[in-house]
Design a protein around this motif. Structure first.
Motif, mmCIF file in Angstrom:
data_model
loop_
_atom_site.group_PDB
_atom_site.id
_atom_site.type_symbol
_atom_site.label_atom_id
_atom_site.label_comp_id
_atom_site.label_asym_id
_atom_site.label_seq_id
_atom_site.Cartn_x
_atom_site.Cartn_y
_atom_site.Cartn_z
ATOM 1 N N ARG A 40 -96.418 -49.180 -18.234
ATOM 2 C CA ARG A 40 -97.052 -49.424 -19.530
ATOM 3 C C ARG A 40 -97.504 -48.107 -20.149
ATOM 4 O O ARG A 40 -97.756 -47.131 -19.450
ATOM 5 N N GLN A 41 -97.581 -48.145 -21.458
ATOM 6 C CA GLN A 41 -98.034 -46.970 -22.194
ATOM 7 C C GLN A 41 -98.943 -47.412 -23.321
ATOM 8 O O GLN A 41 -98.520 -48.142 -24.226
ATOM 9 N N ALA A 42 -100.184 -46.983 -23.231
ATOM 10 C CA ALA A 42 -101.161 -47.252 -24.285
ATOM 11 C C ALA A 42 -101.132 -46.103 -25.290
ATOM 12 O O ALA A 42 -100.708 -44.993 -24.956
ATOM 13 N N PRO A 43 -101.576 -46.343 -26.516
ATOM 14 C CA PRO A 43 -101.578 -45.288 -27.530
ATOM 15 C C PRO A 43 -102.324 -44.053 -27.051
ATOM 16 O O PRO A 43 -103.451 -44.143 -26.543
ATOM 17 N N GLY A 44 -101.691 -42.903 -27.178
ATOM 18 C CA GLY A 44 -102.326 -41.651 -26.802
ATOM 19 C C GLY A 44 -102.357 -41.364 -25.314
ATOM 20 O O GLY A 44 -102.946 -40.372 -24.882
ATOM 21 N N LYS A 45 -101.736 -42.244 -24.533
ATOM 22 C CA LYS A 45 -101.752 -42.057 -23.081
ATOM 23 C C LYS A 45 -100.334 -41.936 -22.545
ATOM 24 O O LYS A 45 -99.368 -42.322 -23.203
ATOM 25 N N GLN A 46 -100.233 -41.415 -21.328
ATOM 26 C CA GLN A 46 -98.927 -41.307 -20.683
ATOM 27 C C GLN A 46 -98.488 -42.653 -20.127
ATOM 28 O O GLN A 46 -99.318 -43.518 -19.819
ATOM 29 N N ARG A 47 -97.191 -42.800 -20.008
ATOM 30 C CA ARG A 47 -96.661 -44.006 -19.384
ATOM 31 C C ARG A 47 -97.049 -44.005 -17.911
ATOM 32 O O ARG A 47 -96.958 -42.979 -17.227
ATOM 33 N N GLU A 48 -97.478 -45.171 -17.422
ATOM 34 C CA GLU A 48 -97.926 -45.268 -16.034
ATOM 35 C C GLU A 48 -97.276 -46.462 -15.346
ATOM 36 O O GLU A 48 -96.963 -47.480 -15.987
ATOM 37 N N LEU A 49 -97.109 -46.324 -14.038
ATOM 38 C CA LEU A 49 -96.570 -47.415 -13.235
ATOM 39 C C LEU A 49 -97.625 -48.506 -13.097
ATOM 40 O O LEU A 49 -98.773 -48.240 -12.763
ATOM 41 N N ALA A 109 -101.156 -52.460 -24.099
ATOM 42 C CA ALA A 109 -100.158 -51.389 -24.028
ATOM 43 C C ALA A 109 -98.786 -51.972 -24.348
ATOM 44 O O ALA A 109 -98.628 -53.195 -24.427
ATOM 45 N N VAL A 110 -97.830 -51.086 -24.509
ATOM 46 C CA VAL A 110 -96.435 -51.513 -24.496
ATOM 47 C C VAL A 110 -95.976 -51.494 -23.039
ATOM 48 O O VAL A 110 -96.157 -50.488 -22.344
ATOM 49 N N TYR A 111 -95.410 -52.589 -22.597
ATOM 50 C CA TYR A 111 -94.953 -52.720 -21.216
ATOM 51 C C TYR A 111 -93.431 -52.558 -21.170
ATOM 52 O O TYR A 111 -92.707 -53.214 -21.922
ATOM 53 N N TYR A 112 -92.998 -51.695 -20.251
ATOM 54 C CA TYR A 112 -91.581 -51.381 -20.116
ATOM 55 C C TYR A 112 -91.079 -51.783 -18.733
ATOM 56 O O TYR A 112 -91.780 -51.609 -17.727
ATOM 57 N N CYS A 113 -89.865 -52.236 -18.702
ATOM 58 C CA CYS A 113 -89.178 -52.558 -17.458
ATOM 59 C C CYS A 113 -88.261 -51.378 -17.086
ATOM 60 O O CYS A 113 -87.626 -50.781 -17.965
ATOM 61 N N LYS A 114 -88.216 -51.070 -15.813
ATOM 62 C CA LYS A 114 -87.371 -49.979 -15.324
ATOM 63 C C LYS A 114 -86.559 -50.457 -14.136
ATOM 64 O O LYS A 114 -87.072 -51.149 -13.262
ATOM 65 N N ALA A 115 -85.299 -50.070 -14.117
ATOM 66 C CA ALA A 115 -84.424 -50.336 -12.974
ATOM 67 C C ALA A 115 -83.945 -49.001 -12.427
ATOM 68 O O ALA A 115 -83.571 -48.116 -13.191
ATOM 69 N N TYR A 121 -79.941 -43.344 -10.688
ATOM 70 C CA TYR A 121 -79.498 -43.995 -11.918
ATOM 71 C C TYR A 121 -80.664 -44.838 -12.399
ATOM 72 O O TYR A 121 -81.160 -45.697 -11.660
ATOM 73 N N VAL A 122 -81.112 -44.577 -13.617
ATOM 74 C CA VAL A 122 -82.311 -45.217 -14.139
ATOM 75 C C VAL A 122 -82.020 -45.871 -15.485
ATOM 76 O O VAL A 122 -81.359 -45.282 -16.347
ATOM 77 N N LEU A 123 -82.524 -47.087 -15.625
ATOM 78 C CA LEU A 123 -82.429 -47.811 -16.894
ATOM 79 C C LEU A 123 -83.824 -48.196 -17.340
ATOM 80 O O LEU A 123 -84.656 -48.585 -16.503
ATOM 81 N N TRP A 124 -84.054 -48.159 -18.656
ATOM 82 C CA TRP A 124 -85.319 -48.618 -19.229
ATOM 83 C C TRP A 124 -85.046 -49.709 -20.257
ATOM 84 O O TRP A 124 -84.048 -49.670 -20.979
ATOM 85 N N GLY A 125 -85.974 -50.628 -20.335
ATOM 86 C CA GLY A 125 -85.938 -51.606 -21.409
ATOM 87 C C GLY A 125 -86.590 -51.042 -22.657
ATOM 88 O O GLY A 125 -87.090 -49.913 -22.670
ATOM 89 N N GLN A 126 -86.595 -51.859 -23.700
ATOM 90 C CA GLN A 126 -87.095 -51.390 -24.993
ATOM 91 C C GLN A 126 -88.606 -51.557 -25.127
ATOM 92 O O GLN A 126 -89.207 -51.000 -26.051
ATOM 93 N N GLY A 127 -89.211 -52.308 -24.238
ATOM 94 C CA GLY A 127 -90.659 -52.493 -24.255
ATOM 95 C C GLY A 127 -91.085 -53.766 -24.956
ATOM 96 O O GLY A 127 -90.400 -54.261 -25.862
ATOM 97 N N THR A 128 -92.223 -54.286 -24.521
ATOM 98 C CA THR A 128 -92.819 -55.453 -25.159
ATOM 99 C C THR A 128 -94.328 -55.219 -25.273
ATOM 100 O O THR A 128 -94.962 -54.741 -24.329
ATOM 101 N N GLN A 129 -94.877 -55.545 -26.419
ATOM 102 C CA GLN A 129 -96.295 -55.255 -26.683
ATOM 103 C C GLN A 129 -97.177 -56.337 -26.076
ATOM 104 O O GLN A 129 -96.926 -57.543 -26.260
#
Length: 120
Positions: A38-47, A91-97, A107-115
Motif C-alpha cells: 500500500r501507498q498512502a499520500p506522501g509516503k513510500q509504498r510498503e509491504l 491508501a492505494v493497495y497494490y497487488c504484486k506477483a 520477474y515481477v508484476l504489479w497491478g494498477q492499484g485499488t483505493q
C-alpha cells in the motif's frame, strides 16, 4: 496479456471490513509469491502482507491480527481480508506477483492499484 487486476476497494467506516481481490491472467499463478502493498499520500509504498507459493504468510506489524492474506490457485486469485480498519489504513493497495526464473533473475508484476479509504 499478462496482468494483475485488483478489485474490492472503497470507502468504509473505522472498524469496518473490506476484502480485496487480485486476479492474475496468463501466468502460472501457483509458482508466484504474491503480495499486497500500500501507498498512502506522501509516503513510500510498503509491504502489507505476502504469501508464498507454498502458503507461508507474513504481515506488517501494523496489520497483524486484523488482515489475512490468502490465495486460491484454482482461481488465480489472491485475497486480502481487512478487518477492524483504521483511518491510517487509507491508501492505494497494490497487488504484486514475483517469481525467480530459471536464469535466477526476478520477474515481477504489479497491478494498477485499488483505493481504500477509511473514514467516518
Amino acid at each position: 496479456q499478462v496482468q494483475l487486476v485488483e478489485s474490492g476497494g472503497g470507502l468504509v467506516q473505522p472498524g469496518g471490513s473490506l476484502r480485496l481481490s487480485c486476479a492474475a491472467s496468463r501466468i502460472i499463478f501457483s509458482i508466484y509469491t504474491m503480495g499486497w502493498y500500500r501507498q498512502a499520500p506522501g509516503k513510500q509504498r510498503e509491504l502489507v502482507a505476502g504469501i508464498t507459493s507454498g502458503g507461508s504468510t507474513n504481515y506488517a506489524d501494523s496489520v497483524k491480527g486484523r488482515f489475512t492474506i490468502s490465495r486460491d490457485n484454482a482461481k488465480n486469485t489472491v485475497y486480502l481480508q481487512m478487518n477492524s480498519l483504521k483511518p491510517e489504513d487509507t491508501a492505494v493497495y497494490y497487488c504484486k506477483a514475483e517469481t525467480v526464473r530459471v536464469d535466477s533473475t526476478k520477474y515481477v508484476l504489479w497491478g494498477q492499484g485499488t483505493q481504500v479509504t477509511v473514514s467516518s
